[in-house]
Design an enzyme around this catalytic site. Structure first.
Site, mmCIF file in Angstrom:
data_model
loop_
_atom_site.group_PDB
_atom_site.id
_atom_site.type_symbol
_atom_site.label_atom_id
_atom_site.label_comp_id
_atom_site.label_asym_id
_atom_site.label_seq_id
_atom_site.Cartn_x
_atom_site.Cartn_y
_atom_site.Cartn_z
ATOM 1 N N ARG A 95 0.841 -1.205 0.000
ATOM 2 C CA ARG A 95 0.000 0.000 0.000
ATOM 3 C C ARG A 95 0.872 1.250 0.000
ATOM 4 O O ARG A 95 0.490 2.286 -0.526
ATOM 5 C CB ARG A 95 -0.953 0.024 1.207
ATOM 6 C CG ARG A 95 -1.728 1.342 1.322
ATOM 7 C CD ARG A 95 -3.005 1.233 2.131
ATOM 8 N NE ARG A 95 -2.803 0.575 3.399
ATOM 9 C CZ ARG A 95 -2.231 1.152 4.474
ATOM 10 N NH1 ARG A 95 -1.826 2.403 4.427
ATOM 11 N NH2 ARG A 95 -2.076 0.461 5.579
ATOM 12 N N TYR A 123 -13.744 18.256 -15.808
ATOM 13 C CA TYR A 123 -14.369 16.923 -15.813
ATOM 14 C C TYR A 123 -15.449 16.853 -14.727
ATOM 15 O O TYR A 123 -15.225 17.283 -13.586
ATOM 16 C CB TYR A 123 -13.270 15.888 -15.586
ATOM 17 C CG TYR A 123 -13.749 14.469 -15.436
ATOM 18 C CD1 TYR A 123 -14.640 13.906 -16.356
ATOM 19 C CD2 TYR A 123 -13.317 13.680 -14.386
ATOM 20 C CE1 TYR A 123 -15.079 12.608 -16.221
ATOM 21 C CE2 TYR A 123 -13.734 12.371 -14.242
ATOM 22 C CZ TYR A 123 -14.622 11.839 -15.165
ATOM 23 O OH TYR A 123 -15.049 10.549 -15.021
ATOM 24 N N ASP A 143 -4.757 18.949 -14.749
ATOM 25 C CA ASP A 143 -5.128 17.607 -15.207
ATOM 26 C C ASP A 143 -4.741 17.501 -16.682
ATOM 27 O O ASP A 143 -5.293 18.192 -17.535
ATOM 28 C CB ASP A 143 -6.646 17.406 -15.012
ATOM 29 C CG ASP A 143 -7.106 16.010 -15.434
ATOM 30 O OD1 ASP A 143 -6.406 15.367 -16.246
ATOM 31 O OD2 ASP A 143 -8.178 15.573 -14.957
ATOM 32 N N LYS A 187 -6.263 6.383 -19.422
ATOM 33 C CA LYS A 187 -6.469 6.878 -20.787
ATOM 34 C C LYS A 187 -5.190 6.711 -21.616
ATOM 35 O O LYS A 187 -4.689 5.612 -21.724
ATOM 36 C CB LYS A 187 -6.970 8.320 -20.741
ATOM 37 C CG LYS A 187 -7.963 8.603 -19.602
ATOM 38 C CD LYS A 187 -9.256 7.820 -19.690
ATOM 39 C CE LYS A 187 -10.186 8.242 -18.542
ATOM 40 N NZ LYS A 187 -11.359 7.404 -18.399
HETATM 41 C C1 LIG Z 1 -10.063 14.639 -17.594
HETATM 42 C C2 LIG Z 1 -10.246 13.472 -16.689
HETATM 43 N N1 LIG Z 1 -9.633 13.481 -15.494
HETATM 44 C C3 LIG Z 1 -9.781 12.460 -14.632
HETATM 45 C C4 LIG Z 1 -10.558 11.363 -14.938
HETATM 46 C C5 LIG Z 1 -10.709 10.270 -13.922
HETATM 47 O O1 LIG Z 1 -9.969 9.161 -14.275
HETATM 48 P P1 LIG Z 1 -10.269 7.691 -13.702
HETATM 49 O O2 LIG Z 1 -11.510 7.211 -14.380
HETATM 50 O O3 LIG Z 1 -9.035 6.925 -14.032
HETATM 51 O O4 LIG Z 1 -10.492 7.831 -12.238
HETATM 52 C C6 LIG Z 1 -11.199 11.306 -16.168
HETATM 53 C C7 LIG Z 1 -12.043 10.155 -16.513
HETATM 54 O O5 LIG Z 1 -12.666 10.095 -17.544
HETATM 55 C C8 LIG Z 1 -11.058 12.399 -17.065
HETATM 56 O O6 LIG Z 1 -11.664 12.410 -18.246
#
Ligand SMILES: Cc1ncc(COP(=O)(O)O)c(C=O)c1O
Length: 405
Positions: free
Chosen positions: A60, A113, A186, A211
């Site tokens: 962890r 998001y 992000d 992604k």
């Molecule tokens: C721009 C963005 N940030 C963060 C996330 C969150 O990622 P996760 O699904 O791996 O938690 C997403 C998910 O689609 C996203 O599009």
């Protein structure tokens, strides 16, 4: 070695717990599928547990496969250090909690998001962290929001989800620093191949490695990169909250990460070709792709990005029902709601990724009812063009759903 005076179960457990000592370096990072690591004595265990000496004791906290991924990401983001998580949301949560606590304030871009917005307005708001949303393309508005009171974090995205808004990261980082805030970005929609916010002044870069970083939509993961000092704080939050990246997942992300450059070149070429074609089609109101001259941030993209990814959005003039008809007519993309994969994915944000937003918040975020978000995969461009043409045909013939009282 084997002690035949011991019982069968004791011997079985000891027999399966002797990792081979391998003198050669493996060419791929091995999967350290273990929860625990042993130490020479109790003192060494204590020293590692309190970070007095480096080492592994419990996965962890740290695991060699996860650490190999974190080190690779730090290098590719141009950061001193990085830490990996079970998901992108866990990475975003730990980053924000490492910087802001009860009574603190965050300023966040309006084009963000949906789940990140929800994290800020529900989970963090519940813990006493306030958030003000501001249009991050308007630097005067950001300056005013930062000046309105002490702010711990300015938060933005490299390419916003789903409207592809591009902001000036160098200017936002400078503004944040002038007001004593950390600038957190992000970078999920761009990936470090396309944009490296650390080079533009960001303090922490967060990514959903689910992604483009892994690239094959077969693993969930998250990453935070930044200075060694800031990552130490992020790791502390992770140790106490526990969204650990599993060793197998770390291996899968490393495996995908190796091909990020060739994948992104192809994602960009195909997405640009489709976006240019869509711009000329009847029934398409607007196309938002960072490499199109019509993109409002086109000049910023030329300065702060290296090409593009497979992401773009377009708006159908027929609204919500046309958008749904378009998606239902497609034969290549699976009807799913992720991005950054070998598979093309087309989503209708108002009914999927941004479903938490009411109509007012959708309008504020610039999400029209007919907006579709595309994550173009690695399929052949001719096949995708034919599929999109069939989708447009269906969208043009779509009949609005009757309004029910
Ligand atoms: C721009 C963005 N940030 C963060 C996330 C969150 O990622 P996760 O699904 O791996 O938690 C997403 C998910 O689609 C996203 O599009």
């Amino acid at each position: 070695m084997t002690d035949h005076r011991q019982g069968f179960s004791t011997r079985a457990i000891r027999a399966v717990s002797r990792p081979p000592a391998v003198d050669q370096q493996a060419t791929s990072v091995p999967i350290y599928q273990t929860a625990t690591f042993s130490t020479a004595d109790a003192d060494e265990l204590g020293a590692i547990a309190t970070d007095a000496v480096p080492g592994y004791i419990y996965s962890r906290l740290d695991n060699p496969t996860a650490t190999a991924l974190a080190d690779a990401m730090a290098e590719l983001e141009g950061a001193e250090a990085a830490y990996v998580f079970a998901t992108g949301m866990a990475a975003i949560h730990a980053s924000l909690v490492s910087l802001a606590g009860s009574g603190d304030r965050i300023v966040c871009t309006t084009s963000v998001y949906g789940t990140t917005r929800s994290l800020l307005t529900t989970v963090l708001a519940g813990l006493g962290v306030g958030t003000d949303f501001v249009d991050a393309t308007d630097l005067d508005a950001v300056d005013a929001a930062l000046a309105a009171g002490p702010v711990r974090v300015l938060y933005a995205e490299t390419l916003s989800n789903p409207t592809m808004v591009v902001v000036d990261h160098a200017a936002l980082a400078a503004l944040a620093h002038r007001h004593g805030a950390a600038y957190v970005v992000d970078n999920t929609f761009a990936s470090p191949y396309v944009c490296r916010p650390m080079e533009l002044g960001a303090d922490l870069v967060v990514e959903s490695a689910t992604k483009y970083i892994s690239g094959h939509s077969d693993v969930l993961a998250g990453v935070v990169a930044g200075s060694a000092e800031r990552i130490r704080e992020v790791r502390r939050v992770q140790i106490d909250t526990g969204a650990t990246l599993a060793p197998l997942s770390a291996f899968l992300v490393l495996r995908g990460l190796a091909t990020i450059g060739v994948r992104l070149d192809r994602h960009a070429a195909t997405s640009t070709a489709l976006a240019r074609w869509l711009e000329r089609q009847e029934g398409v109101q607007r196309v938002v792709h960072p490499l199109l001259a019509s993109h409002p941030g086109h000049e910023l993209v030329a300065r702060q990005f290296h090409g593009a990814s497979g992401m773009f959005a377009f708006e159908l003039s027929g609204g919500r029902h046309a958008a749904k008809a378009f998606i239902d007519a497609l034969t290549i993309p699976a009807r799913t709601a992720s991005l950054g994969s070998i598979h093309t994915m087309v989503v209708h944000p108002p009914s999927t990724t941004h479903r938490q937003l009411d109509d007012g918040a959708l309008a504020e975020a610039g999400i029209a009812p007919g907006l579709l978000r595309c994550s173009i995969g690695l399929e052949d461009v001719e096949d995708l063009l034919a599929d999109f043409a069939a989708g447009l045909e269906a969208a043009r013939g779509a009949v609005p759903e009757p309004v029910t009282a």
